[in-house]
Design a protein around this motif. Structure first.
Motif, PDB file in Angstrom:
ATOM      1  N   ASP A 154       0.661  -0.917   0.219  1.00 57.39           N
ATOM      2  CA  ASP A 154       0.412  -0.049  -0.270  1.00 57.39           C
ATOM      3  C   ASP A 154       0.882   1.034  -0.019  1.00 57.39           C
ATOM      4  N   ILE A 155       0.382   1.684  -0.734  1.00 56.90           N
ATOM      5  CA  ILE A 155       1.501   3.033  -0.892  1.00 56.90           C
ATOM      6  C   ILE A 155       0.698   4.221  -0.604  1.00 56.90           C
ATOM      7  N   ALA A 156       0.638   5.840  -0.146  1.00 59.69           N
ATOM      8  CA  ALA A 156      -0.196   6.675   0.464  1.00 59.69           C
ATOM      9  C   ALA A 156       0.673   7.917   0.373  1.00 59.69           C
ATOM     10  N   LEU A 157       0.166   9.272  -0.146  1.00 63.77           N
ATOM     11  CA  LEU A 157       0.626  10.037   0.285  1.00 63.77           C
ATOM     12  C   LEU A 157      -0.813  10.650   0.906  1.00 63.77           C
ATOM     13  N   THR A 158      -0.381  10.846   2.372  1.00 62.98           N
ATOM     14  CA  THR A 158      -0.460  10.788   3.600  1.00 62.98           C
ATOM     15  C   THR A 158      -1.794  11.791   4.161  1.00 62.98           C
ATOM     16  N   ARG A 159      -1.089  13.051   3.657  1.00 62.77           N
ATOM     17  CA  ARG A 159      -1.632  13.662   4.136  1.00 62.77           C
ATOM     18  C   ARG A 159      -3.190  14.333   3.059  1.00 62.77           C
ATOM     19  N   ALA A 196      12.363  -3.911   4.644  1.00 64.12           N
ATOM     20  CA  ALA A 196      12.795  -2.673   5.828  1.00 64.12           C
ATOM     21  C   ALA A 196      11.019  -2.078   6.123  1.00 64.12           C
ATOM     22  N   LEU A 197      10.188  -2.288   5.488  1.00 62.08           N
ATOM     23  CA  LEU A 197       8.794  -2.620   5.569  1.00 62.08           C
ATOM     24  C   LEU A 197       8.435  -2.032   7.350  1.00 62.08           C
ATOM     25  N   PRO A 198       7.748  -1.117   7.539  1.00 60.30           N
ATOM     26  CA  PRO A 198       7.141   0.324   6.470  1.00 60.30           C
ATOM     27  C   PRO A 198       8.236   1.258   6.416  1.00 60.30           C
ATOM     28  N   LEU A 199       7.916   2.140   5.374  1.00 59.95           N
ATOM     29  CA  LEU A 199       8.584   2.575   5.336  1.00 59.95           C
ATOM     30  C   LEU A 199       8.009   4.405   5.012  1.00 59.95           C
ATOM     31  N   ALA A 241      -0.476  13.350  -7.440  1.00 55.93           N
ATOM     32  CA  ALA A 241       1.284  13.890  -7.588  1.00 55.93           C
ATOM     33  C   ALA A 241       0.763  15.166  -8.663  1.00 55.93           C
ATOM     34  N   ASN A 242       0.117  15.199  -9.336  1.00 57.34           N
ATOM     35  CA  ASN A 242      -0.012  16.684  -9.627  1.00 57.34           C
ATOM     36  C   ASN A 242      -0.556  17.607  -9.345  1.00 57.34           C
ATOM     37  N   ASP A 243      -1.348  17.481  -7.927  1.00 55.24           N
ATOM     38  CA  ASP A 243      -1.414  18.560  -7.017  1.00 55.24           C
ATOM     39  C   ASP A 243      -0.628  18.780  -6.555  1.00 55.24           C
ATOM     40  N   LEU A 244       0.625  17.288  -5.962  1.00 53.66           N
ATOM     41  CA  LEU A 244       1.327  17.769  -5.319  1.00 53.66           C
ATOM     42  C   LEU A 244       2.461  18.522  -6.214  1.00 53.66           C
ATOM     43  N   TRP A 245       2.722  18.687  -7.141  1.00 57.83           N
ATOM     44  CA  TRP A 245       3.750  19.500  -8.555  1.00 57.83           C
ATOM     45  C   TRP A 245       2.915  20.534  -8.166  1.00 57.83           C
ATOM     46  N   ARG A 246       1.643  21.343  -8.730  1.00 58.95           N
ATOM     47  CA  ARG A 246       1.584  22.212  -8.895  1.00 58.95           C
ATOM     48  C   ARG A 246       1.123  23.182  -6.929  1.00 58.95           C
ATOM     49  N   ALA A 247       0.443  22.124  -6.398  1.00 58.41           N
ATOM     50  CA  ALA A 247       0.609  23.240  -5.017  1.00 58.41           C
ATOM     51  C   ALA A 247       1.743  22.851  -4.003  1.00 58.41           C
ATOM     52  N   GLY A 248       2.420  21.922  -4.334  1.00 56.61           N
ATOM     53  CA  GLY A 248       3.138  21.546  -3.262  1.00 56.61           C
ATOM     54  C   GLY A 248       3.736  20.746  -2.198  1.00 56.61           C
ATOM     55  N   ALA A 249       4.935  20.093  -2.279  1.00 53.32           N
ATOM     56  CA  ALA A 249       5.036  18.816  -1.631  1.00 53.32           C
ATOM     57  C   ALA A 249       5.026  18.902  -0.065  1.00 53.32           C
ATOM     58  N   LEU A 250       5.411  20.754   0.821  1.00 46.20           N
ATOM     59  CA  LEU A 250       5.364  20.871   1.650  1.00 46.20           C
ATOM     60  C   LEU A 250       4.204  20.066   2.763  1.00 46.20           C
ATOM     61  N   GLY A 251       5.225  19.448   4.443  1.00 46.76           N
ATOM     62  CA  GLY A 251       3.754  18.510   4.639  1.00 46.76           C
ATOM     63  C   GLY A 251       3.217  17.490   3.988  1.00 46.76           C
ATOM     64  N   GLU A 252       3.837  16.859   3.007  1.00 47.85           N
ATOM     65  CA  GLU A 252       3.133  15.701   2.469  1.00 47.85           C
ATOM     66  C   GLU A 252       4.830  14.551   2.657  1.00 47.85           C
ATOM     67  N   THR A 253       3.572  13.561   3.541  1.00 52.31           N
ATOM     68  CA  THR A 253       4.140  11.945   3.266  1.00 52.31           C
ATOM     69  C   THR A 253       4.411  11.141   2.886  1.00 52.31           C
ATOM     70  N   LEU A 254       5.691  10.707   1.507  1.00 59.70           N
ATOM     71  CA  LEU A 254       4.897   9.699   0.877  1.00 59.70           C
ATOM     72  C   LEU A 254       4.851   8.250   2.073  1.00 59.70           C
ATOM     73  N   THR A 255       4.098   6.840   1.406  1.00 56.83           N
ATOM     74  CA  THR A 255       4.712   5.569   2.893  1.00 56.83           C
ATOM     75  C   THR A 255       4.396   4.669   1.872  1.00 56.83           C
ATOM     76  N   PHE A 256       5.150   3.731   1.609  1.00 58.55           N
ATOM     77  CA  PHE A 256       5.582   2.387   1.571  1.00 58.55           C
ATOM     78  C   PHE A 256       4.910   1.014   2.795  1.00 58.55           C
ATOM     79  N   ARG A 257       3.705   0.419   3.052  1.00 64.27           N
ATOM     80  CA  ARG A 257       3.238  -0.619   4.029  1.00 64.27           C
ATOM     81  C   ARG A 257       3.068  -1.883   3.501  1.00 64.27           C
ATOM     82  N   ARG A 258       3.021  -3.076   3.674  1.00 62.76           N
ATOM     83  CA  ARG A 258       3.316  -4.375   2.688  1.00 62.76           C
ATOM     84  C   ARG A 258       1.266  -4.092   2.859  1.00 62.76           C
ATOM     85  N   ALA A 259       0.453  -4.049   2.464  1.00 63.07           N
ATOM     86  CA  ALA A 259      -0.253  -4.409   2.059  1.00 63.07           C
ATOM     87  C   ALA A 259      -1.373  -6.530   2.554  1.00 63.07           C
TER      88      ALA A 259
END
Length: 166
Positions: A7-12, A36-39, A148-166
């Motif tokens: 499961d890959i997430a943009l948390t915020r 190594a998960l979760p990362l 991801a397109n919103d991240l490009w336009r609005a910015g990435a500050l405060g956002e986290t990308l996570t990788f977890r076992r599903a």
């Protein structure tokens, strides 16, 4: 071997997708990531590769995987693994600053998700940058691409990308 999924997430933003590990094509890389998960970490949007979001991590494998299942032209849904040393990412042009864990001489692992077409892993500073394709998004790519397109336009500050076992 049983298929493994992440499961890959943009948390915020509350957006996630599911990816299948490509254990048949990149077994050493898949094992290193799975163990190594979760990362999770600050998310960045690519400047050079185009349609890519990624997070940077200190090395987590006992030994960095070899360049198995390489590409310089990732397709939508590809998960790629890159290893860089601090001198490769240390330029002010990258904008990481001290908070990203990028230090001169230190190894940094980049876990990336490509969300759209027309990507080319060519960096003006170092040339071709092949990545290891170790996973493929199988569900939720459209929502992740919109985020991801919103991240490009609005910015990435405060956002986290996570990788977890599903």
């Amino acid at each position: 071997m049983t298929d493994r999924y992440l499961d890959i997430a943009l948390t915020r933003r509350g957006v996630h997708c599911t990816a299948k590990l490509l254990t048949d094509r990149a077994p050493l890389t898949c094992a290193a990531v799975w163990d190594a998960l979760p990362l999770g970490g600050d998310v960045y949007h690519a400047k050079y590769a185009r349609n890519e979001i990624y997070a940077l991590f200190p090395p987590f494998a006992a030994e960095e995987p070899p360049l198995e299942n390489p590409t310089v032209t990732p397709i939508p849904g590809d998960l790629c693994y890159f290893t860089f040393n601090g001198t490769q990412l240390g330029s002010q042009a990258y904008g990481y600053g001290s908070g990203a864990g990028v230090a001169a001489g230190a190894t940094t692992v980049d876990l990336a998700l490509f969300y759209e077409r027309n990507n080319l892993l060519l960096n003006g500073d170092v040339g071709w940058v092949p990545g290891i394709v170790w996973g493929q998004v199988v569900d939720g790519l459209d929502a992740m691409a919109d985020a991801a397109n919103d991240l490009w336009r609005a910015g990435a500050l405060g956002e986290t990308l996570t990788f977890r076992r599903a």
